[in-house]
Write a protein that holds these residues in place. Sequence first.
Motif, PDB file in Angstrom:
ATOM      1  N   MET A   1      55.230  19.922  24.420  1.00 17.25           N
ATOM      2  CA  MET A   1      54.028  19.588  25.173  1.00 17.25           C
ATOM      3  C   MET A   1      54.223  18.240  25.858  1.00 17.25           C
ATOM      4  N   ARG A   2      53.427  18.014  26.817  1.00 19.44           N
ATOM      5  CA  ARG A   2      53.345  16.691  27.404  1.00 19.44           C
ATOM      6  C   ARG A   2      52.059  16.622  28.189  1.00 19.44           C
ATOM      7  N   HIS A   3      51.372  15.500  28.111  1.00 24.15           N
ATOM      8  CA  HIS A   3      50.094  15.375  28.798  1.00 24.15           C
ATOM      9  C   HIS A   3      50.255  14.467  30.000  1.00 24.15           C
ATOM     10  N   PHE A   4      49.984  15.022  31.174  1.00 20.03           N
ATOM     11  CA  PHE A   4      50.112  14.275  32.409  1.00 20.03           C
ATOM     12  C   PHE A   4      48.761  13.732  32.809  1.00 20.03           C
ATOM     13  N   PRO A   5      48.625  12.403  32.921  1.00 18.47           N
ATOM     14  CA  PRO A   5      47.351  11.833  33.369  1.00 18.47           C
ATOM     15  C   PRO A   5      46.988  12.372  34.748  1.00 18.47           C
ATOM     16  N   THR A   6      45.703  12.453  35.004  1.00 16.48           N
ATOM     17  CA  THR A   6      45.271  13.020  36.277  1.00 16.48           C
ATOM     18  C   THR A   6      45.502  12.063  37.435  1.00 16.48           C
ATOM     19  N   ASP A   7      45.496  10.729  37.172  1.00 14.24           N
ATOM     20  CA  ASP A   7      45.671   9.782  38.250  1.00 14.24           C
ATOM     21  C   ASP A   7      47.133   9.437  38.477  1.00 14.24           C
ATOM     22  N   THR A   8      47.895   9.258  37.411  1.00 16.89           N
ATOM     23  CA  THR A   8      49.320   8.969  37.440  1.00 16.89           C
ATOM     24  C   THR A   8      49.956   9.638  36.269  1.00 16.89           C
ATOM     25  N   PRO A   9      51.250  10.257  37.000  1.00 17.98           N
ATOM     26  CA  PRO A   9      51.698  10.897  35.806  1.00 17.98           C
ATOM     27  C   PRO A   9      51.566   9.790  34.603  1.00 17.98           C
ATOM     28  N   THR A 155      60.125   8.277  20.810  1.00 16.88           N
ATOM     29  CA  THR A 155      59.936   9.323  19.803  1.00 16.88           C
ATOM     30  C   THR A 155      58.505   9.820  19.830  1.00 16.88           C
ATOM     31  N   VAL A 156      58.350  11.145  19.907  1.00 20.73           N
ATOM     32  CA  VAL A 156      57.033  11.756  19.801  1.00 20.73           C
ATOM     33  C   VAL A 156      56.817  12.157  18.344  1.00 20.73           C
ATOM     34  N   CYS A 180      48.258  17.505  16.045  1.00 20.33           N
ATOM     35  CA  CYS A 180      47.945  16.167  16.547  1.00 20.33           C
ATOM     36  C   CYS A 180      49.251  15.590  17.088  1.00 20.33           C
ATOM     37  N   GLU A 181      49.253  15.277  18.370  1.00 21.34           N
ATOM     38  CA  GLU A 181      50.451  14.787  19.035  1.00 21.34           C
ATOM     39  C   GLU A 181      50.274  13.305  19.366  1.00 21.34           C
ATOM     40  N   ASP A 182      51.144  12.480  18.814  1.00 24.09           N
ATOM     41  CA  ASP A 182      51.067  11.030  18.994  1.00 24.09           C
ATOM     42  C   ASP A 182      52.152  10.579  19.963  1.00 24.09           C
ATOM     43  N   LEU A 183      51.731  10.088  21.141  1.00 24.00           N
ATOM     44  CA  LEU A 183      52.677   9.658  22.175  1.00 24.00           C
ATOM     45  C   LEU A 183      52.786   8.139  22.261  1.00 24.00           C
ATOM     46  N   SER A 184      52.288   7.422  21.248  1.00 26.87           N
ATOM     47  CA  SER A 184      52.316   5.961  21.298  1.00 26.87           C
ATOM     48  C   SER A 184      53.742   5.414  21.315  1.00 26.87           C
ATOM     49  N   GLY A 185      54.706   6.215  20.844  1.00 24.32           N
ATOM     50  CA  GLY A 185      56.100   5.776  20.836  1.00 24.32           C
ATOM     51  C   GLY A 185      56.874   6.210  22.063  1.00 24.32           C
ATOM     52  N   ILE A 186      56.184   6.729  23.061  1.00 24.45           N
ATOM     53  CA  ILE A 186      56.836   7.222  24.283  1.00 24.45           C
ATOM     54  C   ILE A 186      56.623   6.243  25.441  1.00 24.45           C
ATOM     55  N   THR A 187      57.702   5.951  26.155  1.00 25.36           N
ATOM     56  CA  THR A 187      57.634   5.140  27.368  1.00 25.36           C
ATOM     57  C   THR A 187      58.121   5.981  28.537  1.00 25.36           C
ATOM     58  N   THR A 188      57.347   5.986  29.614  1.00 22.71           N
ATOM     59  CA  THR A 188      57.696   6.757  30.805  1.00 22.71           C
ATOM     60  C   THR A 188      58.247   5.827  31.884  1.00 22.71           C
ATOM     61  N   TYR A 189      59.368   6.224  32.471  1.00 22.17           N
ATOM     62  CA  TYR A 189      60.019   5.444  33.520  1.00 22.17           C
ATOM     63  C   TYR A 189      60.086   6.251  34.807  1.00 22.17           C
ATOM     64  N   ASP A 190      59.949   5.547  35.940  1.00 23.17           N
ATOM     65  CA  ASP A 190      60.131   6.227  37.203  1.00 23.17           C
ATOM     66  C   ASP A 190      61.618   6.274  37.546  1.00 23.17           C
ATOM     67  N   ASP A 195      58.872   0.857  34.075  1.00 21.44           N
ATOM     68  CA  ASP A 195      57.930   1.394  33.090  1.00 21.44           C
ATOM     69  C   ASP A 195      56.610   1.712  33.786  1.00 21.44           C
ATOM     70  N   ILE A 196      56.237   2.981  33.794  1.00 17.65           N
ATOM     71  CA  ILE A 196      54.977   3.397  34.428  1.00 17.65           C
ATOM     72  C   ILE A 196      54.035   4.028  33.399  1.00 17.65           C
ATOM     73  N   SER A 197      54.231   3.706  32.134  1.00 22.55           N
ATOM     74  CA  SER A 197      53.366   4.243  31.080  1.00 22.55           C
ATOM     75  C   SER A 197      51.930   3.772  31.276  1.00 22.55           C
ATOM     76  N   THR A 198      50.991   4.614  30.861  1.00 21.98           N
ATOM     77  CA  THR A 198      49.571   4.270  30.913  1.00 21.98           C
ATOM     78  C   THR A 198      48.961   4.497  29.539  1.00 21.98           C
ATOM     79  N   ASN A 199      47.705   4.068  29.369  1.00 19.91           N
ATOM     80  CA  ASN A 199      47.024   4.318  28.099  1.00 19.91           C
ATOM     81  C   ASN A 199      46.938   5.820  27.819  1.00 19.91           C
ATOM     82  N   GLU A 200      46.704   6.600  28.866  1.00 25.19           N
ATOM     83  CA  GLU A 200      46.613   8.049  28.687  1.00 25.19           C
ATOM     84  C   GLU A 200      47.948   8.659  28.279  1.00 25.19           C
ATOM     85  N   SER A 201      49.013   8.157  28.866  1.00 19.71           N
ATOM     86  CA  SER A 201      50.330   8.734  28.569  1.00 19.71           C
ATOM     87  C   SER A 201      50.849   8.323  27.204  1.00 19.71           C
TER      88      SER A 201
END
Length: 233
Positions: A1-9, A155-156, A180-190, A195-201
């Motif tokens: 799974m992965r949750h894509f924010p509606t405003d930014t991935p 790590t997810v 329950c999926e915890d993405l707090s350990g995930i960093t998203t890069y362009d 680093d383009i991580s957001t609170n939602e991601s």
Amino acid sequence: MRHFPTDTPGFRRSAAGAVALLLACAPLVACSSDSNDNPLGIGTFDPEAMASAEASESAAAAAASASAAASAEAAGIVTAESLSTDRYEVTSIPEDLDEQQTEVLKAFINYDQVTWNIWFTGTGVENAQAVATGDVLANIKENFENLNGKTDQGTVRIAISEVAVVTFDTSQSTAEVRVCEDLSGITTYDASGQDISTNESRSRYDIIVTMANENNVWKSSVEKTLSTNECVV
């Protein structure tokens, strides 16, 4: 799974504590006795030896845990540890699953790890069809097309609270997996490495995943998010 924010991935020693230390010291290699300096033969505390003994015990416990997990897996017993990888940690699974529930659980984990591998590497979308169908497969393909070089690192962590199988008729079965999926350990890069991580991601999601049985293969078909940052991993 992965949750894509509606405003930014202060340490305080008592007499009782001192006696306890001397008594506890007797059987351990962390204690030593020199008859010339210690005519009563009372063992003295050796911190270096104690640290070495504790390290040995810790290593032995870790080895025993790994051995137990390997034995359980060899016996066909599914555990949270046996389902985990270095970047996909399963923290808990339901107890007393029957054979069919276990099959569904393993299929879900396979699906989730395959799709997360796509987001980690930015490749392998062709593998999704073997583990997903319907809306989920369509969403994976769409999200992959919109990656534009983005990748995830870290790590997810997931906790699975329920696996339920529902049979509608003799030809079709579906199942639901609550996770329950915890993405707090995930960093998203362009694509440039920013680093383009957001609170939602980097949130936690309570999710129901519907698994459909297609030609005796369980595949993820529908996902529904129940809440954000309320479940516990």
